[in-house]
Design a protein around this motif. Structure first.
Motif, PDB file in Angstrom:
ATOM      1  N   UNK A 179     -24.582   2.830   7.494  1.00 12.74           N
ATOM      2  CA  UNK A 179     -23.830   2.148   6.197  1.00 12.74           C
ATOM      3  C   UNK A 179     -22.712   3.003   5.656  1.00 12.74           C
ATOM      4  N   UNK A 180     -22.168   2.458   4.474  1.00 11.08           N
ATOM      5  CA  UNK A 180     -20.753   2.992   4.163  1.00 11.08           C
ATOM      6  C   UNK A 180     -21.379   4.436   3.669  1.00 11.08           C
ATOM      7  N   UNK A 181     -22.483   4.247   2.897  1.00 15.86           N
ATOM      8  CA  UNK A 181     -22.870   5.999   2.206  1.00 15.86           C
ATOM      9  C   UNK A 181     -22.884   6.977   3.476  1.00 15.86           C
ATOM     10  N   UNK A 182     -23.358   6.810   4.736  1.00 14.32           N
ATOM     11  CA  UNK A 182     -23.342   7.415   5.631  1.00 14.32           C
ATOM     12  C   UNK A 182     -22.329   7.801   6.366  1.00 14.32           C
ATOM     13  N   UNK A 183     -21.214   6.958   6.426  1.00 11.48           N
ATOM     14  CA  UNK A 183     -19.815   7.097   6.891  1.00 11.48           C
ATOM     15  C   UNK A 183     -19.085   7.817   5.935  1.00 11.48           C
ATOM     16  N   UNK A 184     -19.182   8.012   4.775  1.00  4.63           N
ATOM     17  CA  UNK A 184     -18.675   8.898   3.671  1.00  4.63           C
ATOM     18  C   UNK A 184     -19.161  10.258   3.955  1.00  4.63           C
ATOM     19  N   UNK A 185     -20.465  10.382   3.860  1.00  7.17           N
ATOM     20  CA  UNK A 185     -20.968  11.748   4.297  1.00  7.17           C
ATOM     21  C   UNK A 185     -20.299  12.379   5.712  1.00  7.17           C
ATOM     22  N   UNK A 186     -20.234  11.347   6.663  1.00  4.57           N
ATOM     23  CA  UNK A 186     -19.804  12.059   7.916  1.00  4.57           C
ATOM     24  C   UNK A 186     -18.173  12.394   7.793  1.00  4.57           C
ATOM     25  N   UNK A 187     -17.527  11.732   6.707  1.00  4.20           N
ATOM     26  CA  UNK A 187     -16.266  12.308   6.535  1.00  4.20           C
ATOM     27  C   UNK A 187     -16.265  13.688   5.851  1.00  4.20           C
ATOM     28  N   UNK A 188     -17.260  13.764   5.090  1.00  2.00           N
ATOM     29  CA  UNK A 188     -17.368  14.974   4.465  1.00  2.00           C
ATOM     30  C   UNK A 188     -17.805  16.225   5.483  1.00  2.00           C
ATOM     31  N   UNK A 189     -18.487  15.958   6.299  1.00  2.00           N
ATOM     32  CA  UNK A 189     -18.784  16.892   7.464  1.00  2.00           C
ATOM     33  C   UNK A 189     -17.687  17.302   8.370  1.00  2.00           C
ATOM     34  N   UNK A 190     -16.604  16.152   8.579  1.00  2.00           N
ATOM     35  CA  UNK A 190     -15.511  16.394   9.193  1.00  2.00           C
ATOM     36  C   UNK A 190     -14.599  17.667   8.380  1.00  2.00           C
ATOM     37  N   UNK A 191     -14.752  17.442   7.186  1.00  2.00           N
ATOM     38  CA  UNK A 191     -13.834  18.279   6.310  1.00  2.00           C
ATOM     39  C   UNK A 191     -14.317  19.770   6.258  1.00  2.00           C
ATOM     40  N   UNK A 192     -15.656  19.840   6.645  1.00  2.00           N
ATOM     41  CA  UNK A 192     -16.335  21.230   6.700  1.00  2.00           C
ATOM     42  C   UNK A 192     -15.975  21.747   8.156  1.00  2.00           C
ATOM     43  N   UNK A 193     -15.719  20.917   9.240  1.00  2.00           N
ATOM     44  CA  UNK A 193     -15.056  21.512  10.320  1.00  2.00           C
ATOM     45  C   UNK A 193     -13.775  21.931  10.137  1.00  2.00           C
ATOM     46  N   UNK A 194     -13.126  21.269   9.415  1.00  2.00           N
ATOM     47  CA  UNK A 194     -11.652  21.409   9.104  1.00  2.00           C
ATOM     48  C   UNK A 194     -11.525  22.838   8.301  1.00  2.00           C
ATOM     49  N   UNK A 195     -12.406  23.126   7.266  1.00  2.00           N
ATOM     50  CA  UNK A 195     -12.593  24.250   6.636  1.00  2.00           C
ATOM     51  C   UNK A 195     -12.930  25.653   7.457  1.00  2.00           C
ATOM     52  N   UNK A 196     -13.927  25.346   8.369  1.00  2.00           N
ATOM     53  CA  UNK A 196     -14.589  26.575   8.857  1.00  2.00           C
ATOM     54  C   UNK A 196     -14.094  26.931  10.355  1.00  2.00           C
ATOM     55  N   UNK A 197     -13.507  25.911  11.054  1.00  2.16           N
ATOM     56  CA  UNK A 197     -12.980  26.179  12.432  1.00  2.16           C
ATOM     57  C   UNK A 197     -11.843  27.184  12.428  1.00  2.16           C
ATOM     58  N   UNK A 198     -10.726  27.171  11.655  1.00  2.00           N
ATOM     59  CA  UNK A 198      -9.710  27.871  11.940  1.00  2.00           C
ATOM     60  C   UNK A 198     -10.101  29.554  11.783  1.00  2.00           C
TER      61      UNK A 198
END
Length: 427
Positions: A179-198
């Motif tokens: 559902x849309x709620x889960x997709x938005x949470x997934x977008x948040x997880x992508x941002x966590x990768x963007x924050x922590x990977x470099x």
């Protein structure tokens, strides 16, 4: 301004038998973070569009959320440029990514409950996106040595083009199961990768900071530090000219793509196939251009880049007269190739020529002007078409796209995107 006794073309040539950038773990982590941020950026409007489709969100509210995200982006870009030069670039990416990551579940929680809370979270998400852009640009110069920066920039821009395809399509595929709620949470997880990977760059680069650009004993105000970045940009005539050309092309050519292309596809061809085909051709051309620039070292990189930027004029030009749909798609493919012929040398030259302690601020000025004026072009092109007709407006957009880079090519240092002391590279 950084100087070198070697010709500019030599500065761009990688050393013999240098390992591929794809085997550099520090760069791969940076690339992973940038790719994750790109996926999150492109997926969010699509996911919110799904909310409109299932009537959880009104179309007017979607416009408000996207506008709030744009405002957050534009507000954060200059602030992040100063902070990334004042403090750790890695730290700016971390906190920006965490902020954008936290905003996504807030949007999900407020969906159907509070549009104002969603708008505030969207603004925070846009601010995180805007803060990452100059910081990632400066981090690339820290992590990658000068001889491989063009290859690195080609890989970074290749990731951007891939995410424009993968982000919305992946969201559409996942929407079948989530559902849309889960997709938005997934977008948040992508941002966590963007924050922590470099990682923090271990190499400061091969360019020495000139004595006059050393950090002052007493720190200037925020506006004063941003003004220092503006003064640094003014020391590079080729940069100001190229930025002016880029801003003009985005404000006109991109506006023609965003507003006129759907209109022409509907009214002249009677099908959305032309719209979809042109956008796909543009992305495919950009992917090809990025792959080309990973290997090609033009003799005159600045002129080649500006010629590529001018190629975007073929996109609006193809819409002026009735032509076969294949011609429109081919024109957009050429525009896609051209935009990456510009982007990769442009980023590489800024990383080489700009004083390292001011690179993030100069990069923020780049993003602020080139992307900041794009909404103005989008807002004006539809009234202009109503007033003067689509054909006249599209012809004018094409003329600007051709003329602005040609004028920029006359600037001092434009031939190589570099000014070597005692040498005029513009002529």
């Amino acid at each position: 301004m950084p100087t070198s006794s070697a010709p500019p073309t030599a500065a761009e040539s990688p050393p013999a038998k240098q390992p591929s950038i794809l085997r550099d773990l520090a760069f791969l982590r940076l690339w992973t973070g940038a790719t994750a941020s790109g996926l999150a950026t492109w997926a969010l409007p699509f996911v919110l569009g799904l909310a409109v489709f299932d009537r959880t969100l009104a179309a007017t509210d979607l416009g408000l959320l996207l506008a709030a995200r744009t405002v957050g982006f534009l507000a954060a870009v200059p602030v992040a440029g100063v902070l990334a030069d004042r403090h750790s670039r890695r730290g700016v990416v971390l906190w920006a990514g965490l902020a954008a990551g936290a905003a996504a579940p807030v949007i999900a929680a407020a969906l159907g409950r509070s549009v104002l809370l969603m708008a505030a979270a969207a603004a925070v998400s846009g601010a995180g996106q805007g803060a990452c852009r100059p910081a990632y640009q400066a981090l690339t110069a820290e992590v990658v040595d000068a001889g491989r920066r063009q290859q690195a920039n080609a890989a970074m821009t290749l990731a951007v083009r891939v995410t424009t395809l993968v982000g919305p399509s992946s969201a559409a595929l996942l929407a079948v199961f989530l559902d849309i709620w889960a997709l938005l949470v997934g977008i948040g997880l992508l941002w966590l990768v963007a924050a922590c990977a470099p990682v923090t760059g271990a190499r400061p680069g091969d360019t020495e900071v000139p004595p006059e650009s050393s950090a002052p004993a007493v720190r200037a105000s925020f506006l004063g530090e941003f003004a220092e970045g503006v003064r640094e940009a003014r020391r590079h005539p080729w940069f100001l000219a190229g930025l002016g050309a880029l801003t003009a092309v985005i404000a006109t050519g991109y506006s023609a793509t965003g507003v006129a292309l759907p209109m022409v596809s509907r009214d002249e061809y009677g099908t959305e196939v032309v719209l979809a085909g042109a956008m796909t051709a543009y992305t495919a051309g950009a992917l090809g251009g990025a792959l080309l620039m990973a290997r090609w070292r033009p003799r005159f990189p600045g002129w080649a880049a500006l010629a590529g930027l001018a190629a975007y004029g073929f996109a609006p030009l193809s819409l002026v007269f009735p032509v076969h749909p294949v011609v429109v798609m081919a024109a957009y493919a050429v525009a896609g190739v051209g935009i990456e012929l510009f982007n990769v040398p442009w980023f590489t030259a800024a990383q080489r020529e700009v004083a390292p302690d001011k690179l993030a601020r100069v990069s923020s000025l780049d993003f602020l002007l080139s992307y900041g004026l794009a909404p103005l072009g989008l807002a004006l092109i539809a009234p202009a078409i109503d007033a003067f007709g689509a054909r006249a407006v599209l012809a004018g957009c094409a003329l600007v796209c051709f003329a602005a880079p040609a004028t920029a090519a006359l600037a001092h240092g434009a031939r190589a995107f570099s000014v070597v002391r005692g040498r005029d590279n513009a002529h």
